[in-house]
Design a protein around this motif. Structure first.
Motif, PDB file in Angstrom:
ATOM      1  N   PRO A  10      15.175  25.537 -14.490  1.00 34.95           N
ATOM      2  CA  PRO A  10      14.480  25.979 -13.272  1.00 34.95           C
ATOM      3  C   PRO A  10      15.108  25.437 -12.000  1.00 34.95           C
ATOM      4  N   MET A  11      15.664  24.236 -12.071  1.00 37.23           N
ATOM      5  CA  MET A  11      16.254  23.659 -10.862  1.00 37.23           C
ATOM      6  C   MET A  11      17.468  24.462 -10.403  1.00 37.23           C
ATOM      7  N   TYR A  12      18.334  24.804 -11.349  1.00 40.21           N
ATOM      8  CA  TYR A  12      19.543  25.541 -10.977  1.00 40.21           C
ATOM      9  C   TYR A  12      19.283  27.027 -10.757  1.00 40.21           C
ATOM     10  N   ALA A  61       9.372  18.749  -4.315  1.00 42.90           N
ATOM     11  CA  ALA A  61       8.246  18.683  -5.247  1.00 42.90           C
ATOM     12  C   ALA A  61       8.593  19.265  -6.611  1.00 42.90           C
ATOM     13  N   GLY A  62       9.418  20.301  -6.627  1.00 39.33           N
ATOM     14  CA  GLY A  62       9.711  20.971  -7.893  1.00 39.33           C
ATOM     15  C   GLY A  62      11.033  20.628  -8.514  1.00 39.33           C
ATOM     16  N   ASN A  63      11.804  19.758  -7.862  1.00 40.31           N
ATOM     17  CA  ASN A  63      13.129  19.403  -8.390  1.00 40.31           C
ATOM     18  C   ASN A  63      13.277  17.883  -8.369  1.00 40.31           C
ATOM     19  N   ALA A  71       7.133  26.027 -15.665  1.00 38.53           N
ATOM     20  CA  ALA A  71       5.765  25.964 -15.150  1.00 38.53           C
ATOM     21  C   ALA A  71       5.601  24.823 -14.153  1.00 38.53           C
ATOM     22  N   ILE A  72       6.185  23.657 -14.480  1.00 40.03           N
ATOM     23  CA  ILE A  72       6.064  22.503 -13.589  1.00 40.03           C
ATOM     24  C   ILE A  72       6.883  22.709 -12.311  1.00 40.03           C
ATOM     25  N   SER A  73       8.159  23.037 -12.479  1.00 42.93           N
ATOM     26  CA  SER A  73       9.057  23.143 -11.323  1.00 42.93           C
ATOM     27  C   SER A  73       8.660  24.266 -10.377  1.00 42.93           C
ATOM     28  N   ALA A  84       8.195  14.284 -14.819  1.00 42.74           N
ATOM     29  CA  ALA A  84       8.675  15.383 -13.977  1.00 42.74           C
ATOM     30  C   ALA A  84       7.974  15.442 -12.627  1.00 42.74           C
ATOM     31  N   THR A  85       6.869  14.746 -12.487  1.00 42.57           N
ATOM     32  CA  THR A  85       6.137  14.777 -11.209  1.00 42.57           C
ATOM     33  C   THR A  85       6.081  13.417 -10.514  1.00 42.57           C
TER      34      THR A  85
END
Length: 308
Positions: free
Chosen positions: A292-294, A262-264, A233-235, A103-104
Motif C-alpha cells: 500500500p505504501m508504494y 498516518a498511513g505510511n 485496510a490500515i494504510s 503499523a499505527t
C-alpha cells in the motif's frame, strides 16, 4: 542522463510499481540488496533533502503546536485505542493485534517526503512531520511497551529510534549543504532531474524490502493474501480518514502531509529491537506493508487531488 531522469520523473508511479514487481519477481536480487537497505535509505534522504532545500523544510516555532498534537494522536492515541478494541474482542495476544499496533505506533517512513512530492503535497511539511515523529518516538512508544511488553525493552527500542534520528539528521544536513553549495537556485529542468533521481532511489529500496515476502508467497499464498488485506485496510484507511477529517479544519494546510504520515509508518524501527521469536511471524506483514505504501501515489492520487 538528464533525459533519463526526466523520463523517470514523468513516469514516477509506473517506476514504483516496477520496483514492487522486481522485488517480487527477482528474489535473488532482492536478497542481495537487503543488507544495503540502511545505506540506501540514507542516500534517499540525502537526495530528498537536496531536492527540497532547507528553506522549504524549515517551519516556524508555531508548527510545534500542531506537530506535537498530531504526533500524540497518531503515535499514541490511535494505537492505544486500536489495542483496546482488539482486547475487547479477545485478540490482544495475537500476531494480528501486534501488527496493527506496530503499523499505527511508528513514525512516518523516511521515504514519506518522496510520497509527498509524487502526490503534489508539501514535501517540506512532510519532512517536518517525519523528523518530529521520529524525534518523539522514544517517548510516544512508552505506553505501547506498557501494553505489549513482548515487543522488547525500552532501551533497545529507544536506541533504535535514536540511531534512526541520527541517520536522518546527518543525511538531511548533507542534502541541504549540497543544495546550498551546488544548486542554490535550481532551474525547472534541474528540479525535474532531481525528482527523477529521488523516484529512482525510492523504487530501488522497495526491491530489498520485499525480500522476506517471496518465500511466504510461494509456501502460504492464502496467508499472505490476508496480510495484504490488513496492510491495505490500515494504510489506506488511515490516509482517507485523516485527510477527509483535516481538510475542513484549521489544519487543512497540512492535511496532506499528516495523512501521508498516518498511513505510511516505519515499522522497521520496531523490528530492529524485537526478539527473534517475535520477528518471524511479523516479517510477512512487513513485506505486505510495502504494497500500500508504494501504491499510494497510484491508487490514492484521487484523494490528494481533492481541494483542501
Amino acid at each position: 542522463m538528464k533525459r533519463l531522469l526526466w523520463m523517470i520523473s514523468d513516469n514516477a508511479r509506473a517506476c514504483l510499481v516496477a520496483g514492487l514487481l522486481a522485488g517480487l519477481g527477482l528474489p535473488a536480487l532482492a536478497a542481495s540488496m537487503q543488507p544495503w537497505l540502511p545505506q540506501m535509505v540514507a542516500g534517499l534522504l540525502t537526495i530528498t533533502a537536496l531536492r527540497i532545500g532547507h528553506r522549504a523544510a524549515m517551519g516556524a516555532v508555531s508548527d510545534l503546536r500542531w506537530g506535537l498534537g498530531s504526533v500524540a494522536v497518531l503515535q499514541v492515541i490511535v494505537p492505544v485505542a486500536l489495542f483496546c478494541v482488539c482486547w475487547v474482542l479477545g485478540l490482544s495476544g495475537t500476531t494480528v493485534t501486534m501488527a496493527i499496533v506496530l503499523a499505527t505506533a511508528a513514525p512516518a517512513i523516511t521515504g514519506s517526503p518522496n510520497l509527498a512530492l509524487l502526490l503534489g503535497q508539501n514535501a517540506g511539511r512532510m519532512m517536518q512531520v517525519m523528523v518530529l515523529g521520529t524525534a518523539t518516538f522514544p517517548v510516544t512508544v512508552i505506553p505501547i511497551l506498557w501494553l505489549m511488553p513482548q515487543l522488547g525493552t525500552p532501551a533497545a527500542i529507544t536506541g533504535a529510534a535514536l540511531t534512526l534520528l541520527a541517520v536522518i539528521t546527518i543525511a538531511t544536513l548533507v542534502g541541504f549543504g549540497l543544495r546550498a553549495i551546488c544548486l542554490p537556485h535550481p532551474s525547472d529542468a534541474e528540479v525535474k532531474a532531481l525528482d527523477g533521481l529521488s523516484v529512482l532511489a525510492f523504487s530501488a529500496i522497495v526491491i530489498g524490502l520485499m525480500a522476506a515476502l517471496n518465500p511466504a508467497l510461494r509456501s502460504e499464498p492464502g496467508n499472505v493474501a490476508l496480510w495484504v488485506l490488513l496492510a491495505f485496510a490500515i494504510s489506506f484507511g488511515m490516509q482517507v480518514i485523516v485527510f477527509l477529517t483535516l481538510r475542513s479544519s484549521r489544519l487543512r494546510h497540512v492535511a496532506g502531509p499528516l495523512a501521508i504520515g498516518a498511513g505510511n509508518r516505519n515499522i522497521a524501527l520496531f523490528l530492529v529491537a524485537l526478539p527473534p521469536n517475535v520477528i518471524a511471524p511479523l516479517m510477512v506483514f512487513v513485506g505486505c506493508w510495502q504494497l500500500p505504501m508504494y501504491l499510494t501515489p497510484l491508487l490514492l492520487r484521487w484523494l490528494y487531488l481533492k481541494r483542501v
